[in-house]
Design an enzyme around this catalytic site. Structure first.
Site, PDB file in Angstrom:
ATOM      1  N   ASP A 149      35.833  32.379  47.860  1.00 52.55           N
ATOM      2  CA  ASP A 149      35.506  32.380  46.436  1.00 52.55           C
ATOM      3  C   ASP A 149      35.636  30.993  45.799  1.00 52.55           C
ATOM      4  O   ASP A 149      36.612  30.278  46.058  1.00 52.55           O
ATOM      5  CB  ASP A 149      36.497  33.341  45.763  1.00 52.55           C
ATOM      6  CG  ASP A 149      36.241  33.541  44.298  1.00 52.55           C
ATOM      7  OD1 ASP A 149      35.294  34.259  43.964  1.00 52.55           O
ATOM      8  OD2 ASP A 149      37.002  32.982  43.473  1.00 52.55           O
ATOM      9  N   GLU A 200      38.984  29.728  64.400  1.00 53.93           N
ATOM     10  CA  GLU A 200      38.773  29.542  65.851  1.00 53.93           C
ATOM     11  C   GLU A 200      39.954  30.074  66.663  1.00 53.93           C
ATOM     12  O   GLU A 200      39.783  30.532  67.780  1.00 53.93           O
ATOM     13  CB  GLU A 200      38.546  28.063  66.198  1.00 53.93           C
ATOM     14  CG  GLU A 200      37.267  27.460  65.632  1.00 53.93           C
ATOM     15  CD  GLU A 200      36.015  28.210  66.031  1.00 53.93           C
ATOM     16  OE1 GLU A 200      35.951  28.706  67.164  1.00 53.93           O
ATOM     17  OE2 GLU A 200      35.098  28.333  65.194  1.00 53.93           O
TER      18      GLU A 200
END
Ligand code: GLC
Length: 591
Positions: free
Chosen positions: A218, A274
């Site tokens: 956001d 990741e």
């Protein structure tokens, strides 16, 4: 022998999984939890409601659902003001409900993406309270400053909130101002604090450990503000756009958004994602309404990977009067700027903007949905766009959006209100559109729910829902996933999009739309890549051809506002393979 080897190679290639990059060609469906489905009759949507409706989403064919904030919050900005990033809002359910939703979504193969709100919290959060009291590392978790000339009635700078008026609020406990770029109930976090930066990574890890497939981030470009060497904040220059001194548009926001440090934080988050990317690549979609060149920096810097910046071009640069050529121009605008090896995306609507069917007109619903679905990359669909839901009519008395309430203007409030796009989802024609069996709903249901709803559209011979679903079914074909893209404006009103797969054994996908009010007959042999005989695979509400009908490319007739998708009529796989088998038999026979 070599025929057999060839078949084996083909079979092996087909079994290679794309699991890792599931979002390379995917539909992400945005759920505004408050308005999707209410399971307990309190008039507010909730997690159990979403769980109940997962079969609908599975059937629709979406790959993932992005949930607007579901966290503990006093709801001053309907969940974008968070008290605790790792707790569920009482009105939406419990953590057990969330776990059950996750489990069911996993079972059905629908991924869950959460909203991550890094720029601000609620002042009711523990972090804010500790910061107010200058407790340890929390002291600098927020952007605090003394008033100009140490005056508690003069804000530190002239900065204005997105939701109007000063962006600074005096706090009696700390005896300083805090910054809030949105409502007073959304104090800005301070990304210059390394403690805060680390703590925000922990929030990501918390949800990734629960198995979510990624995040929508956001207001990402609001994270950093420029600070002077002496710790004061520079005034922003006037924009010259308006005389309304309380309006966000009054200033040119040089110092409160798009700062360089933002990108490093986003790349750091990608590294966190990741850590959890062994089984599936996690998606990160960032929200920044800004200049396109700045948007592109979110993708990465050539050395580090980042996020997929939302592409708001359809929202901001197309309307109900756009021509086919306008469309090809804006599509190119995004694609031409994208760095190599990154994924495109197409946003038709969200909870902050007027609905797609209202902005473009209901006549263009199929065309816009088709476009977002067959272009390369990620399609982002806001709940209800698949039905062609339009904005609801919300009176001043029913208005709850702070952006509208802050205007204090009972006449013009609607111009800034986001409530009309947030009305409850239309499931059927029963009370409250089947959204809630309560006596009232948090926002009124839009008046057209009896004709625009899931039940009616599933039963109809033609509907926006059916068309959307038929086009979604093509999202994972080789053509749409990785085929080359062609787009041709045959006139102001007719746009043709082709997706031609690299392998002749796969089918081409052709999308065609008539944006105008007159029937058009077009010759598609002029358009590169269009197969000779076309089979209809999706036919919009304004069309007359049905699925499986075939048509020759040199004369395709489109009724007004008709959007259709075709594939090759005959599977091209048959011809080359038959030829292959035939020639090998001849060879064998000759030996
Ligand atoms: C984003 C959200 C919006 C919210 C604002 C502040 O723009 O989409 O709904 O009001 O950020 O969090």
């Amino acid at each position: 022998m070599w025929v057999f080897t060839l078949l084996l190679v083909a079979a092996t290639a087909a079994s290679v999984s794309c699991q890792d990059m599931w979002w390379k060609s995917a539909v992400v469906y945005q759920i505004y939890p408050r308005s999707f489905m209410d399971s307990n009759g309190d008039g507010i949507g909730d997690l159990n409601g979403i769980k109940m409706k997962l079969p609908y989403l599975k059937e629709l064919g979406v790959d993932a659902i992005w949930l607007s904030p579901i966290y503990q919050s006093p709801m001053k900005d309907f969940g974008y003001d968070i008290t605790n990033y790792t707790a569920i809002a009482d009105e939406y359910g419990t953590m057990d409900d969330f776990d059950a939703l996750m489990a069911e979504a996993k079972r059905l193969g629908v991924r869950i993406v959460l909203d991550y709100v890094p720029n601000h919290t609620s002042p009711e959060s523990t972090w804010f309270k500790l910061s107010q009291n200058r407790t340890g590392k929390y002291t600098d978790y927020y952007v605090w400053a003394d008033g100009k000339n140490n005056d508690s009635t003069t804000p530190p700078s002239n900065w204005i909130s997105v939701f109007r008026n000063s962006a600074w609020q005096y706090d009696d406990t700390r005896k300083q101002f805090y910054l809030h770029q949105f409502v007073i109930g959304q104090p800005d976090l301070n990304y210059r604090s390394s403690y805060l930066r680390e703590e925000m990574k922990e929030v990501l890890r918390f949800w990734l450990s629960k198995g979510v497939s990624g995040f929508r981030v956001d207001a990402v470009n609001m994270m950093y503000e420029v600070v002077n060497a002496d710790g004061t904040y520079p005034d922003e220059p006037l924009s010259g756009n308006t005389n309304d001194t309380a309006s966000y548009d009054y200033l040119n926001h040089l110092y409160t958004k798009d700062q360089n440090d933002t990108y490093t934080v986003v790349y750091d988050w990608r590294d966190v994602l990741e850590e959890f990317g062994k089984d599936e690549s996690k998606i990160m979609m960032t929200e920044a309404y800004t200049d396109i060149d700045l948007m592109m920096r979110y993708y990465g810097n050539g050395v580090r990977n980042g996020s997929m910046p939302f592409n708001f071009i359809f929202l901001g640069e197309l309307s109900g009067t756009s021509t086919a050529r306008n469309m090809t121009t804006v599509i190119d605008k995004w694609i031409d700027k994208m760095p190599a090896n990154t994924v495109a995306n197409w946003v038709n609507g969200n909870h902050d903007n007027s609905r797609m069917a209202t902005r473009h007109g209901v006549n263009r619903v199929d065309a816009m949905n088709m476009l977002a679905l067959i272009l390369p990359g990620v399609t982002i669909t806001y709940q209800g766009e698949e039905l062609g839901m339009t904005d609801g009519n919300i009176s001043w008395a029913d208005t709850v959006d702070p952006q509208a309430c802050n205007t204090l203007d009972p006449v013009n409030y609607w111009k800034s209100s986001r409530d009309p796009a947030r009305t409850p989802f239309h499931w059927d024609a029963t009370k409250n559109a089947g959204f809630s069996n309560g006596s009232s709903t948090w926002l009124p249901v839009a008046s057209n729910y009896q004709t625009v709803n899931v039940a009616v559209e599933k039963a109809a011979a033609r509907s926006h829902y059916k068309f959307y679903k038929d086009v979604v079914a093509l999202k994972h074909t080789a053509a749409v996933t990785s085929g080359s893209l062609g787009k041709t404006a045959l006139s102001d009103n007719v746009l043709v999009v082709t997706r031609v797969p690299s392998s002749a054994s796969e089918k081409t996908v052709v999308g065609i739309m008539n944006l105008g009010s007159s029937s058009e007959t077009v010759d598609l042999s002029k358009v590169a890549g269009v197969p000779q005989t076309l089979k209809v695979v999706a036919s919009g509400v304004a069309c007359t051809l049905n699925n499986d009908d075939t048509v020759q490319r040199n004369s395709v007739t489109l009724p007004p506002y008709c959007a259709m998708t075709f594939q090759n009529a005959a599977a091209t796989i048959v011809a080359p393979f038959l030829l292959l088998i035939f020639t090998s038999l001849i060879q064998l026979w000759r030996q």
